[in-house]
Enzyme design. Structure first.
Site, mmCIF file in Angstrom:
data_model
loop_
_atom_site.group_PDB
_atom_site.id
_atom_site.type_symbol
_atom_site.label_atom_id
_atom_site.label_comp_id
_atom_site.label_asym_id
_atom_site.label_seq_id
_atom_site.Cartn_x
_atom_site.Cartn_y
_atom_site.Cartn_z
ATOM 1 N N TRP A 15 0.837 -1.207 0.000
ATOM 2 C CA TRP A 15 0.000 0.000 0.000
ATOM 3 C C TRP A 15 0.869 1.254 0.000
ATOM 4 O O TRP A 15 0.545 2.262 -0.599
ATOM 5 C CB TRP A 15 -0.930 -0.016 1.214
ATOM 6 C CG TRP A 15 -1.879 1.152 1.282
ATOM 7 C CD1 TRP A 15 -3.140 1.231 0.766
ATOM 8 C CD2 TRP A 15 -1.637 2.424 1.901
ATOM 9 N NE1 TRP A 15 -3.711 2.450 1.027
ATOM 10 C CE2 TRP A 15 -2.815 3.210 1.726
ATOM 11 C CE3 TRP A 15 -0.565 2.984 2.599
ATOM 12 C CZ2 TRP A 15 -2.936 4.509 2.212
ATOM 13 C CZ3 TRP A 15 -0.684 4.281 3.078
ATOM 14 C CH2 TRP A 15 -1.861 5.033 2.878
ATOM 15 N N HIS A 16 2.007 1.176 0.686
ATOM 16 C CA HIS A 16 2.872 2.342 0.802
ATOM 17 C C HIS A 16 3.605 2.661 -0.484
ATOM 18 O O HIS A 16 4.022 3.795 -0.688
ATOM 19 C CB HIS A 16 3.885 2.153 1.927
ATOM 20 C CG HIS A 16 3.291 2.369 3.280
ATOM 21 N ND1 HIS A 16 2.645 1.383 3.974
ATOM 22 C CD2 HIS A 16 3.219 3.478 4.053
ATOM 23 C CE1 HIS A 16 2.209 1.861 5.122
ATOM 24 N NE2 HIS A 16 2.545 3.132 5.201
ATOM 25 N N GLY A 17 3.804 1.666 -1.342
ATOM 26 C CA GLY A 17 4.488 1.985 -2.584
ATOM 27 C C GLY A 17 4.690 0.765 -3.442
ATOM 28 O O GLY A 17 4.773 -0.363 -2.951
#
Lengths: 391, 468
Positions: free
Chosen positions: B319-321
């Protein structure tokens, strides 16, 4: 948020609501009333103006960025806000801003630049090729170190800079014996207790330039019996240089600018700004003293090609390839050369080889400030313009 | 548009406040929706239509699913379809490039692709729409029949760009009735100023130290410099993110909304389990509600429990990258959490507090190296320098300089990472017979003015040579 809020907190919240709204609305009104400014004295540039709305500007987001820049640049009280920030920084002990150190005794010093190896190699190779092509003409190289190198003791505590002495030595080694190397470090170091660099500007002072000039007259082929005595005269006492503008430090410090004039009769000059087709009879432009960048009074700032003809008894001609450091140095050369031709590779698009052929120079002088030289990417292009090149 | 900018503070916000409070109550949601769309379009003039599509699509899906609730199978089909579309859009924009990169690494031939720009906030608003759809399906919330209200939920500007991720259930009632008051507004102002100060005065300042360290070439970096760089990022990301969340909560309050807090002094955690109850709380809550619990959570066999935890942390990392170092970062925490749960539990409980803190901070810092490095190789290399690999000097003058010139900043950062400053401040200002109202207003006012001074100076750009 279901706890009972303390009455003190409620008071503060209510008051801050009002203050916050007043502040926002106040600035909105202020900004609406204030007229848009054009040129900023402090920042030495044009401030952004209101952008036009175009469809492509809107869909690409460009209009939004321009509008934000416009609103920021034209923000009411901009200069005051910037000053507040720098004062706060100083209070917190900050000693470096935007690559400028706040040194001792009100000295501002630019951080030492680390050269980009590729471009520096290209420049040095171009210089060597140039020298070999004109091997009968003596070529001097004067690479002037920056204040942070000479006045290390005035840097803020713990400050670390790259080793410019080492960098300069490497240049000397690479260039080799074809060039006459002039060491600026020795005379500058010897006089470092004097004002050899400006406090608020990245240039050396005229005094610093004069000390270095005096140390190299022999290598410039100037007979010591013909040396002209010179005296300094202050032409300004309100100079505020580029370093204080960049960093916001020492924004109230003003310093003098000196010029040196021969004690006896001055040599008359005719200064020809070739590309601008303007001629004057002085190397100093006093109009520039009314502007923010007063250093620009030396040779009216930087021009691609300047031709200076003098009434010197000498018949020698010298070509100076330089950056802005040379501007206050060149007046020291004019008593000893019939013609001083000045080329600034950052702006010069002509053919330097044609220049060499047409003018029969007796000497070439490369005069650069080390930081500028190590960041330069124009010199090799200018030196390499060959007659074989198709334009 | 970002909150910490001149245009937001002195153009958007005043106009927005004026419009919102001038119109009668029943029109306030429309104003919020329209202005939020403008706010979003300012940064994404084209992808704003994607978000509008997402609002319409999810609104209709919500109605659809709620109508089919009596027939579980049909409702489930609609739910799956909606989830697939939502995740498909997110996946397409965010992970398309990453996916192809990895396929290309395996395949003998190369599939060309063009990098797509990631629409701002898509990870946040997609998770919000998913939370709505799933909760409608579960019967946890009533379907939202008013498209304006639904639109406000998805796009309202305080939490649109960077969270907190608001679950529909938490805000359902507030969409219909919310009270605005001077007190609430003022509370919002205080939150906002605190968040602004965290971002502009603390995060940006230490960010410059981080940039300085990562700009050093390998040969110039001493072990101490590497640690200082990691510490700098450690503080930067906390104050940046929590500052932004504070501003979001504050702005929400100014318009009558109450969001849950997103950070709870994560760096005073006594274990990694504790840390993740304090960091980006809304994300952790979302994953627990919509992934972990549906998979069975911890009410299944140990093996399945472990699987569930790994799935959640793999997704959290992703989700963060869209990059392997984020996935490694997520799995790194998943592994540590598992260890803390099954192996280290008793050991940790018996450790003295100071060791618990050191243990936690050390692991968190190592995690951040994976987060800020451009790729896995970079992360490993940087960690190597920190722990003595290669011929790096332990300490050099560069490190001393970074530590020394910023001494006040470092101390402030450490203190503000603990509840001490806030608690002491509250005690000093309010918990007395005669509350220090003037002092409080002066402090908050000064912070606000100082932040504005810094924001103005961000565009201070003097031109050094004569003008053309």
């Amino acid at each position: 948020m279901s706890k009972q809020t303390k009455p003190g907190k409620q008071m503060i919240q209510k008051i801050m609501s009002i203050l916050f709204l007043l502040f926002l609305m106040g600035m909105v009104v202020f900004n609406m009333v204030k007229k848009d400014q054009g040129f900023s004295e402090n920042e030495n540039r044009m401030l952004a103006s209101k952008p036009k709305i175009t469809l492509s500007g809107l869909t690409s987001g460009r209009y939004m960025k321009q509008y934000e820049a416009y609103k920021s640049d034209q923000f009411a009280g901009r200069d005051v806000w910037v000053q507040t920030k720098t004062r706060a920084d100083k209070l917190s002990g900050k000693k470096e801003e935007n690559g400028v150190f706040q040194g001792k005794e009100h000295y501002l010093m630019e951080d030492i630049v680390t050269p980009v190896l590729e471009t520096m190699k290209e420049n040095l190779e171009a210089m060597k090729t140039f020298q070999k092509k004109y091997k009968d003409i003596p070529m001097n190289v004067l690479l002037v170190p920056d204040a942070a190198n000479i006045m290390k003791d005035k840097l803020p505590a713990f400050a670390v800079t790259a080793d410019q002495s080492k960098q300069i030595k490497e240049v000397k080694n690479v260039l080799g014996d074809g060039f006459i190397w002039n060491d600026a470090q020795k005379p500058l170091k010897a006089n470092q207790k004097e004002d050899i660099y400006y406090h608020t500007d990245h240039h050396w002072t005229t005094q610093g330039a004069y000390e270095v000039f005096q140390s190299m007259t022999k290598s410039l082929g100037i007979d010591k019996n013909r040396l002209v005595k010179m005296k300094p005269y202050a032409v300004s006492d309100s100079f505020q240089g580029t370093l204080s503008a960049t960093s916001g430090f020492e924004s109230h410090y003003q310093e003098p600018i000196y010029i040196y004039l021969p004690v006896d009769e001055p040599a008359e000059v005719l200064v020809n700004y070739v590309e601008e087709r303007e001629k004057t009879v002085s190397m100093y432009d006093s109009d520039k003293l009314k502007e923010k960048d007063q250093y620009g009074m030396f040779l009216n700032g930087n021009h691609p090609l300047v031709s200076i003809k003098t009434t010197s008894p000498s018949s020698e001609r010298i070509l100076v390839i330089k950056d802005s450091y040379a501007n206050c140095f060149i007046p020291f050369l004019t008593p000893y050369y019939r013609e001083v031709m000045v080329v600034d590779p950052r702006y010069y698009y002509g053919d330097i080889h044609k220049l060499m052929e047409e003018h029969h120079f007796n000497r070439v002088l490369f005069l650069y400030n080390a930081n500028t030289f190590f960041g330069d990417n124009n010199l090799s292009g200018v030196l390499a313009s060959d007659s074989n090149e198709t334009k | 548009m970002v909150f910490s900018s001149i245009i937001f503070l002195f153009t958007f916000l005043p106009v927005m406040l004026l419009l919102y409070y001038v119109v009668p109550k029943q029109f306030r949601n429309i104003i919020m929706l329209l202005c939020s769309l403008v706010f979003y379009a300012w940064g994404e003039p084209v992808y704003v239509f994607l978000m509008v599509f997402s609002i319409l699509f999810n609104y209709i899906s919500g109605l659809d699913i709620s109508r089919k609730l009596s027939n579980k199978n049909m409702a489930r089909q609609s739910l799956i379809f909606t989830i697939v579309v939502n995740i498909g859009i997110l996946g397409f924009f965010k992970y398309y490039g990453f996916l192809l990169e990895n396929i290309n690494a395996i395949l003998p031939f190369h599939i060309p692709y063009r990098e797509l720009a990631l629409p701002i906030g898509i990870s946040f608003y997609t998770f919000q729409t998913l939370s709505y759809i799933i909760d409608v399906y579960r019967g946890h919330v009533a379907v939202q029949k008013n498209i304006i209200s639904f639109g406000v939920y998805v796009s309202m500007f305080p939490q649109l760009i960077a969270g907190p991720i608001v679950r529909y259930a938490d805000i359902e009632k507030q969409l219909r009735t919310r009270t605005e008051s001077w007190n609430k507004f003022g509370n919002g102002v205080l939150f906002f100023i605190r968040g602004l100060a965290k971002k502009v005065l603390l995060a940006n300042a230490i960010g410059m130290v981080f940039t300085k360290v990562t700009g050093l070439s390998g040969g110039e970096m001493s072990v101490t410099s590497a640690w200082l760089g990691c510490f700098a990022y450690f503080f930067q990301i906390y104050f940046d993110f929590s500052g932004y969340s504070d501003m979001a909560i504050g702005l929400g309050r100014m318009f009558g909304f109450e969001f849950l807090k997103n950070f709870d002094y994560p760096y005073i955690a006594k274990s990694i389990t504790d840390f993740w109850r304090r960091w980006h709380i809304s994300l952790g809550t979302w994953f627990r509600e919509y992934v972990y619990i549906p998979l069975g959570g911890n009410r299944v066999s140990v093996a399945k429990n472990i699987r569930n935890i790994f799935v959640v942390w793999f997704l959290t990392g992703m989700w963060h990258g869209a990059s392997w170092n984020f996935i490694v970062w997520g799995l790194y925490y998943g592994a540590i959490l598992l260890l803390e749960k099954f192996v280290l539990k008793n050991i940790l409980e018996k450790m003295p507090n100071i060791l618990k803190h050191i243990y936690s901070i050390l692991l968190i810092m190592i995690g951040w190296v994976f987060f800020f490095s451009p790729d896995l190789g970079g992360a490993v290399h940087y960690l190597g320098i920190m722990f003595g690999a290669g011929k790096h000097v332990f300490i050099d003058s560069q490190a001393v300089y970074l530590l020394g010139t910023n001494w006040l900043l470092w101390i402030t950062l450490v203190l503000c990472s603990t509840p001490l400053v806030f608690q002491w401040g509250e005690r000093f200002l309010y918990q007395r017979q005669k509350p220090r109202v003037v002092v409080g207003c002066v402090v908050y006012g000064a912070l606000l003015l100082l932040c504005v001074a810094y924001l103005v100076t961000e565009t201070y750009n003097p031109f050094l040579y004569f003008r053309f």
